[in-house]
Scaffold this active site. Structure first.
Site, PDB file in Angstrom:
ATOM      1  N   HIS A 254     109.019  51.788 111.255  1.00  0.00           N
ATOM      2  CA  HIS A 254     107.882  52.493 111.850  1.00  0.00           C
ATOM      3  C   HIS A 254     107.460  53.623 110.909  1.00  0.00           C
ATOM      4  CE1 HIS A 254     105.688  55.244 114.479  1.00  0.00           C
ATOM      5  NE2 HIS A 254     105.473  54.216 115.263  1.00  0.00           N
TER       6      HIS A 254
ATOM      7  N   ASP B  96     106.497  56.711 111.181  1.00  0.00           N
ATOM      8  CA  ASP B  96     107.121  58.016 111.400  1.00  0.00           C
ATOM      9  C   ASP B  96     108.599  57.992 111.037  1.00  0.00           C
ATOM     10  OD1 ASP B  96     104.726  59.102 112.339  1.00  0.00           O
ATOM     11  OD2 ASP B  96     105.141  58.487 114.397  1.00  0.00           O
ATOM     12  N   LYS B  97     109.262  56.863 111.276  1.00  0.00           N
ATOM     13  CA  LYS B  97     110.675  56.757 110.925  1.00  0.00           C
ATOM     14  C   LYS B  97     110.867  56.614 109.423  1.00  0.00           C
ATOM     15  CE  LYS B  97     112.702  57.952 114.080  1.00  0.00           C
ATOM     16  NZ  LYS B  97     113.559  59.093 113.832  1.00  0.00           N
TER      17      LYS B  97
ATOM     18  N   GLU C 269     109.204  68.024 104.696  1.00  0.00           N
ATOM     19  CA  GLU C 269     108.289  67.214 105.502  1.00  0.00           C
ATOM     20  C   GLU C 269     107.731  66.089 104.632  1.00  0.00           C
ATOM     21  OE1 GLU C 269     108.182  67.950 108.571  1.00  0.00           O
ATOM     22  OE2 GLU C 269     108.936  70.004 108.543  1.00  0.00           O
TER      23      GLU C 269
ATOM     24  N   GLU D 171     110.238  73.537 101.730  1.00  0.00           N
ATOM     25  CA  GLU D 171     110.939  74.609 101.042  1.00  0.00           C
ATOM     26  C   GLU D 171     112.395  74.201 100.801  1.00  0.00           C
ATOM     27  OE1 GLU D 171     107.717  75.244 103.208  1.00  0.00           O
ATOM     28  OE2 GLU D 171     109.570  75.401 104.365  1.00  0.00           O
TER      29      GLU D 171
ATOM     30  N   LYS E  58     108.451  48.199 117.508  1.00  0.00           N
ATOM     31  CA  LYS E  58     108.668  49.118 118.621  1.00  0.00           C
ATOM     32  C   LYS E  58     109.246  48.325 119.794  1.00  0.00           C
ATOM     33  CE  LYS E  58     105.525  52.409 119.219  1.00  0.00           C
ATOM     34  NZ  LYS E  58     104.232  53.104 119.475  1.00  0.00           N
TER      35      LYS E  58
ATOM     36  N   PHE F 223     100.258  41.111 114.703  1.00  0.00           N
ATOM     37  CA  PHE F 223     100.750  42.367 114.137  1.00  0.00           C
ATOM     38  C   PHE F 223     101.158  42.094 112.688  1.00  0.00           C
ATOM     39  CE2 PHE F 223     103.896  46.112 115.130  1.00  0.00           C
ATOM     40  CZ  PHE F 223     103.337  46.850 114.107  1.00  0.00           C
TER      41      PHE F 223
ATOM     42  N   ASP G 127      99.275  52.618 109.775  1.00  0.00           N
ATOM     43  CA  ASP G 127      99.221  53.880 110.518  1.00  0.00           C
ATOM     44  C   ASP G 127      99.997  54.918 109.722  1.00  0.00           C
ATOM     45  OD1 ASP G 127      98.835  55.778 112.467  1.00  0.00           O
ATOM     46  OD2 ASP G 127     100.290  54.938 113.874  1.00  0.00           O
ATOM     47  N   ALA G 128      99.418  56.067 109.481  1.00  0.00           N
ATOM     48  CA  ALA G 128     100.114  57.115 108.732  1.00  0.00           C
ATOM     49  C   ALA G 128     101.347  57.583 109.496  1.00  0.00           C
ATOM     50  CB  ALA G 128      99.175  58.297 108.478  1.00  0.00           C
TER      51      ALA G 128
ATOM     52  N   ARG H  93     107.816  63.147 114.385  1.00  0.00           N
ATOM     53  CA  ARG H  93     106.919  62.770 115.479  1.00  0.00           C
ATOM     54  C   ARG H  93     107.588  61.854 116.513  1.00  0.00           C
ATOM     55  NH1 ARG H  93     100.810  61.535 113.513  1.00  0.00           N
ATOM     56  NH2 ARG H  93     101.790  59.657 112.644  1.00  0.00           N
ATOM     57  N   LYS H  94     108.869  61.573 116.345  1.00  0.00           N
ATOM     58  CA  LYS H  94     109.551  60.696 117.292  1.00  0.00           C
ATOM     59  C   LYS H  94     110.776  61.399 117.874  1.00  0.00           C
ATOM     60  CE  LYS H  94     106.839  57.168 117.320  1.00  0.00           C
ATOM     61  NZ  LYS H  94     105.673  58.019 117.014  1.00  0.00           N
TER      62      LYS H  94
ATOM     63  N   LYS I 287     115.806  68.726 107.861  1.00  0.00           N
ATOM     64  CA  LYS I 287     116.307  70.099 107.980  1.00  0.00           C
ATOM     65  C   LYS I 287     117.798  70.157 107.694  1.00  0.00           C
ATOM     66  CE  LYS I 287     112.880  71.152 111.543  1.00  0.00           C
ATOM     67  NZ  LYS I 287     112.649  71.517 112.949  1.00  0.00           N
TER      68      LYS I 287
ATOM     69  N   LYS J 122     119.437  75.146 110.135  1.00  0.00           N
ATOM     70  CA  LYS J 122     118.343  75.096 111.111  1.00  0.00           C
ATOM     71  C   LYS J 122     118.924  74.646 112.450  1.00  0.00           C
ATOM     72  CE  LYS J 122     115.781  75.178 107.256  1.00  0.00           C
ATOM     73  NZ  LYS J 122     116.382  75.433 105.931  1.00  0.00           N
TER      74      LYS J 122
ATOM     75  N   ASP K 178     117.538  73.948 115.140  1.00  0.00           N
ATOM     76  CA  ASP K 178     116.860  72.808 115.734  1.00  0.00           C
ATOM     77  C   ASP K 178     117.741  71.569 115.648  1.00  0.00           C
ATOM     78  OD1 ASP K 178     114.515  73.952 116.575  1.00  0.00           O
ATOM     79  OD2 ASP K 178     113.404  73.494 114.754  1.00  0.00           O
TER      80      ASP K 178
END
Length: 394
Positions: free
Chosen positions: A16, A18-19, A44, A57, A170, A238, A246-247, A252-253, A273, A277, A279
């Protein structure tokens, strides 16, 4: 909680868009931390048609800082391992741009250990951990099976068991719960990129039969719904997928990465990260604590929240919710007292306890950060080695 209900979770494959971005970002984290365990990374990634862009960074010991060529090699190797050799997105030929630069000195001042100052959190935020007794790995069943379906597709594609699957896919699993336990699937969905050979009625029928077989292999016996409740490539075709269709962007997941919507999420993404971090590291330790509580038989469900302020070492708050399922003398209040004694919940304490200053992150970036099998230095937050200590402390 309701006793009888229907609930759904989704997953996305390693291919995918995003992955793809998440895996590239974590490959960069591993590259830097593999050179310098104290490296700082916030990477990123954006991927689109034959283009890969990094931004963020970093900070690393000068004598071991990866070169631009080494970063590019790590990125291309990651895309190659996923399996992208398509006209619209190819590991070898995609344009690559790296805009990583030095970490802000002001962030470094607040985070770094110095004098009597302990290492502070790399950012403010809230992090959640969750565990429940729905599956052996103490994860929500809807997400567990959504991940397993896509892992099976990927294994069959990489192992050349089938020759018609492409990397992007998906899944979505809807389960019926009775008396709080999952009992059957009521709706199943897979959308998977496929070769041109399947772009006809016979090909789509072949794909549908294959996916139904995967569902049957993954789900417990007797859980399969009727054919009318199984949806395979509902759009019809598909062929064009991945970053060409798709960018993709890092982070995002986050619900796929955590608990499939069955538990809260603090909002911060993990991939790209380093473990200063919170998060990432505090979400990992929150899962670790919640899983050990459930594994110890102290509750059937457990949610934990931690909060931090940038530059401050100790968490600002610790919250435990047992959802009315507590057992064996456990209470949320007792656990809130006990847990900080078992694991120091500062960024450095978490990293030390879980061994996070190592290149262990790329494997986390597809098929979930939680509910995975601990293996040596990988997925240490999935260990249940606090069970005895928790029982003794209560």
């Amino acid at each position: 909680m309701r006793s009888n209900y229907i609930f759904t979770s989704e997953s996305v494959s390693e291919g995918h868009p995003d992955k793809v971005a998440d895996q590239i970002s974590d490959a960069v984290v591993d590259l830097f931390i593999g050179r310098d365990p104290e490296a700082r990374v916030a990477c990123e990634t954006m991927v689109t048609t034959n283009r890969i862009v990094l931004a963020g960074e970093v900070r690393c010991r000068e004598d071991v800082t990866p070169t631009q060529a080494e970063i590019e090699t790590a990125v291309r190797d990651t895309v190659k391992a996923i399996g992208y050799e398509q006209h619209g997105f190819h590991w070898q030929y995609a344009d690559f741009a790296c805009h990583l630069h030095g970490q802000s000195a002001h962030i470094a001042m607040g985070v770094d250990e110095s004098g009597n100052k302990d290492e502070g959190a790399g950012d403010q935020g809230i992090m959640f951990g969750f565990a429940c007794d729905e599956t052996p790995d103490l994860m929500p069943a809807t997400l567990h099976y959504s991940h397993r379906v896509l892992e099976k597709l990927a294994a069959d594609r990489h192992g050349k068991v089938v020759d018609f699957l492409e990397p992007d896919a998906k899944s979505q699993v809807t389960l019926a719960y009775e008396n709080g336990k999952p009992v059957k699937a009521v709706k199943l969905v897979v959308s998977t990129q496929h070769s041109k050979d399947l772009s006809n009625d016979a090909g789509q029928a072949k794909l549908r039969d294959y996916v139904k077989g995967v569902f049957a292999d993954v789900l417990p016996n007797g859980w399969m719904p009727g054919d009318e409740d199984i949806f395979v490539n509902p759009t019809g075709l598909f062929e064009i997928g991945g970053p060409d269709g798709d960018a993709g962007l890092t982070g995002r997941k986050i619900i796929v990465d955590t608990y499939g919507g069955a538990a809260p999420h603090g909002g911060g993404a993990f991939s790209g990260k380093d473990p200063t971090k919170v998060d990432r590291s505090a979400a990992y330790v929150s899962r670790y604590l919640a899983k050990n509580i459930v594994a110890a038989g102290l509750a059937k469900r457990c949610t934990i929240q931690l909060s931090y302020a940038i530059g401050i070492a100790e968490p600002l708050s610790l919250y435990v919710d047992l959802h009315g399922t507590e057992a064996n003398g456990a209470t949320a209040a007792k656990l809130e007292e006990v847990l900080p004694r078992l694991v120091r919940l500062t960024p450095k304490g978490i990293r030390t306890h879980l061994g996070l200053n190592k290149p262990v992150y790329l494997p986390t970036a597809a098929y979930g950060h939680f509910g995975r099998k601990p293996d040596g230095e990988l997925f240490t937050w999935e260990k249940t080695d606090l069970v005895d200590s928790l029982k003794q402390a209560l």
